[in-house]
Write a protein that holds these residues in place. Sequence first.
Motif, PDB file in Angstrom:
ATOM      1  N   PRO A   1      62.703  46.286  28.096  1.00 55.08           N
ATOM      2  CA  PRO A   1      62.191  46.383  26.721  1.00 55.08           C
ATOM      3  C   PRO A   1      60.814  45.718  26.566  1.00 55.08           C
ATOM      4  N   SER A   2      60.049  46.235  25.629  1.00 51.17           N
ATOM      5  CA  SER A   2      58.779  45.619  25.274  1.00 51.17           C
ATOM      6  C   SER A   2      59.054  44.315  24.536  1.00 51.17           C
ATOM      7  N   GLU A   3      58.066  43.415  24.564  1.00 58.18           N
ATOM      8  CA  GLU A   3      58.209  42.119  23.912  1.00 58.18           C
ATOM      9  C   GLU A   3      57.011  41.848  23.022  1.00 58.18           C
ATOM     10  N   ALA A   4      57.267  41.176  21.909  1.00 53.75           N
ATOM     11  CA  ALA A   4      56.196  40.614  21.091  1.00 53.75           C
ATOM     12  C   ALA A   4      55.944  39.216  21.631  1.00 53.75           C
ATOM     13  N   VAL A   5      54.679  38.899  21.910  1.00 50.57           N
ATOM     14  CA  VAL A   5      54.328  37.625  22.523  1.00 50.57           C
ATOM     15  C   VAL A   5      53.235  36.941  21.697  1.00 50.57           C
ATOM     16  N   VAL A   6      53.372  35.632  21.541  1.00 46.64           N
ATOM     17  CA  VAL A   6      52.310  34.805  20.977  1.00 46.64           C
ATOM     18  C   VAL A   6      52.023  33.711  21.991  1.00 46.64           C
ATOM     19  N   ASP A   7      50.777  33.648  22.444  1.00 46.79           N
ATOM     20  CA  ASP A   7      50.308  32.612  23.360  1.00 46.79           C
ATOM     21  C   ASP A   7      49.362  31.695  22.609  1.00 46.79           C
ATOM     22  N   ILE A   8      49.461  30.410  22.889  1.00 51.83           N
ATOM     23  CA  ILE A   8      48.521  29.422  22.365  1.00 51.83           C
ATOM     24  C   ILE A   8      47.840  28.791  23.577  1.00 51.83           C
ATOM     25  N   TRP A   9      46.522  28.863  23.596  1.00 50.32           N
ATOM     26  CA  TRP A   9      45.723  28.353  24.715  1.00 50.32           C
ATOM     27  C   TRP A   9      44.823  27.242  24.182  1.00 50.32           C
TER      28      TRP A   9
ATOM     29  N   LEU B   1      49.339  45.316  28.297  1.00 57.32           N
ATOM     30  CA  LEU B   1      49.197  44.302  27.266  1.00 57.32           C
ATOM     31  C   LEU B   1      48.397  44.887  26.115  1.00 57.32           C
ATOM     32  N   ASP B   2      49.038  44.984  24.959  1.00 57.30           N
ATOM     33  CA  ASP B   2      48.412  45.589  23.781  1.00 57.30           C
ATOM     34  C   ASP B   2      48.096  44.478  22.775  1.00 57.30           C
ATOM     35  N   LEU B   3      46.859  44.014  22.774  1.00 59.41           N
ATOM     36  CA  LEU B   3      46.427  42.898  21.936  1.00 59.41           C
ATOM     37  C   LEU B   3      46.437  43.300  20.464  1.00 59.41           C
ATOM     38  N   GLN B   4      47.063  42.459  19.635  1.00 62.27           N
ATOM     39  CA  GLN B   4      47.181  42.728  18.198  1.00 62.27           C
ATOM     40  C   GLN B   4      46.260  41.829  17.362  1.00 62.27           C
ATOM     41  N   HIS B   5      46.295  40.522  17.632  1.00 62.32           N
ATOM     42  CA  HIS B   5      45.531  39.551  16.844  1.00 62.32           C
ATOM     43  C   HIS B   5      45.041  38.410  17.735  1.00 62.32           C
ATOM     44  N   VAL B   6      43.880  37.861  17.383  1.00 67.38           N
ATOM     45  CA  VAL B   6      43.352  36.676  18.047  1.00 67.38           C
ATOM     46  C   VAL B   6      42.752  35.768  16.969  1.00 67.38           C
ATOM     47  N   ILE B   7      43.156  34.498  17.011  1.00 67.09           N
ATOM     48  CA  ILE B   7      42.664  33.498  16.069  1.00 67.09           C
ATOM     49  C   ILE B   7      42.134  32.332  16.906  1.00 67.09           C
ATOM     50  N   ALA B   8      40.977  31.781  16.517  1.00 66.59           N
ATOM     51  CA  ALA B   8      40.400  30.684  17.301  1.00 66.59           C
ATOM     52  C   ALA B   8      39.862  29.588  16.395  1.00 66.59           C
ATOM     53  N   ASP B   9      39.953  28.352  16.902  1.00 65.44           N
ATOM     54  CA  ASP B   9      39.229  27.237  16.304  1.00 65.44           C
ATOM     55  C   ASP B   9      38.513  26.497  17.426  1.00 65.44           C
ATOM     56  N   ASP B  10      38.071  25.285  17.196  1.00 60.05           N
ATOM     57  CA  ASP B  10      37.264  24.592  18.203  1.00 60.05           C
ATOM     58  C   ASP B  10      38.055  24.145  19.430  1.00 60.05           C
ATOM     59  N   GLN B  11      39.394  24.165  19.374  1.00 58.63           N
ATOM     60  CA  GLN B  11      40.215  23.784  20.528  1.00 58.63           C
ATOM     61  C   GLN B  11      41.172  24.877  20.987  1.00 58.63           C
ATOM     62  N   PHE B  12      41.653  25.693  20.064  1.00 57.60           N
ATOM     63  CA  PHE B  12      42.741  26.614  20.376  1.00 57.60           C
ATOM     64  C   PHE B  12      42.355  28.069  20.160  1.00 57.60           C
TER      65      PHE B  12
ATOM     66  N   GLY C   1      35.139  24.732  27.632  1.00 58.06           N
ATOM     67  CA  GLY C   1      35.053  26.134  28.040  1.00 58.06           C
ATOM     68  C   GLY C   1      36.145  26.631  28.962  1.00 58.06           C
ATOM     69  N   LEU C   2      37.088  25.757  29.332  1.00 53.79           N
ATOM     70  CA  LEU C   2      38.196  26.161  30.206  1.00 53.79           C
ATOM     71  C   LEU C   2      39.525  25.922  29.518  1.00 53.79           C
ATOM     72  N   ILE C   3      40.519  26.712  29.895  1.00 53.60           N
ATOM     73  CA  ILE C   3      41.865  26.533  29.345  1.00 53.60           C
ATOM     74  C   ILE C   3      42.551  25.401  30.093  1.00 53.60           C
ATOM     75  N   VAL C   4      43.096  24.452  29.324  1.00 56.55           N
ATOM     76  CA  VAL C   4      43.762  23.295  29.927  1.00 56.55           C
ATOM     77  C   VAL C   4      45.259  23.254  29.636  1.00 56.55           C
ATOM     78  N   GLU C   5      45.703  23.927  28.558  1.00 51.83           N
ATOM     79  CA  GLU C   5      47.122  23.946  28.223  1.00 51.83           C
ATOM     80  C   GLU C   5      47.508  25.285  27.623  1.00 51.83           C
ATOM     81  N   HIS C   6      48.806  25.594  27.726  1.00 53.16           N
ATOM     82  CA  HIS C   6      49.337  26.867  27.254  1.00 53.16           C
ATOM     83  C   HIS C   6      50.765  26.695  26.721  1.00 53.16           C
ATOM     84  N   TRP C   7      51.033  27.351  25.601  1.00 56.91           N
ATOM     85  CA  TRP C   7      52.381  27.450  25.033  1.00 56.91           C
ATOM     86  C   TRP C   7      52.604  28.920  24.716  1.00 56.91           C
TER      87      TRP C   7
END
Length: 116
Positions: free
Chosen positions: A89-97, A65-76, A102-108
């Motif tokens: 093949p390799s894939e480009a992935v965007v996860d929204i947590w 897993l090669d991390l490219q970018h991380v963006i955060a606000d008060d919930q996501f 302090g714990l993850i409750v949902e994921h897209w």
Amino acid sequence: MTDIDVAEENKRRFLDAFGRFAAGEVEVLREILREDFLSHSPGAPAGRDAWIEFIVNSPIATAQLDLQHVIADDQFVVAHYTLIPAEGPSEAVVDIWRFEDGLIVEHWDVSRPLPS
């Protein structure tokens, strides 16, 4: 705690868990995911334990897993990374947590194969 402090703490917690997971420490998911965790990915089961089992048996568990970018606000926390599987093949992935207390409750997520 301000929204900026919460965002920074969520980002810090995510980065720690992502790094540990990428290094093969799957059990970190039990620490960061709330028990009633819900993933909105097609075919993914509901609940922390079922989702962890699903991930452990998927190609992501052994991929680089090669991390490219991380963006955060008060919930996501939003992460963009390249998933490089052992085969295929390799894939480009965007996860929204979504974090709560302090714990993850949902994921897209969304992913697409990268050109070779």
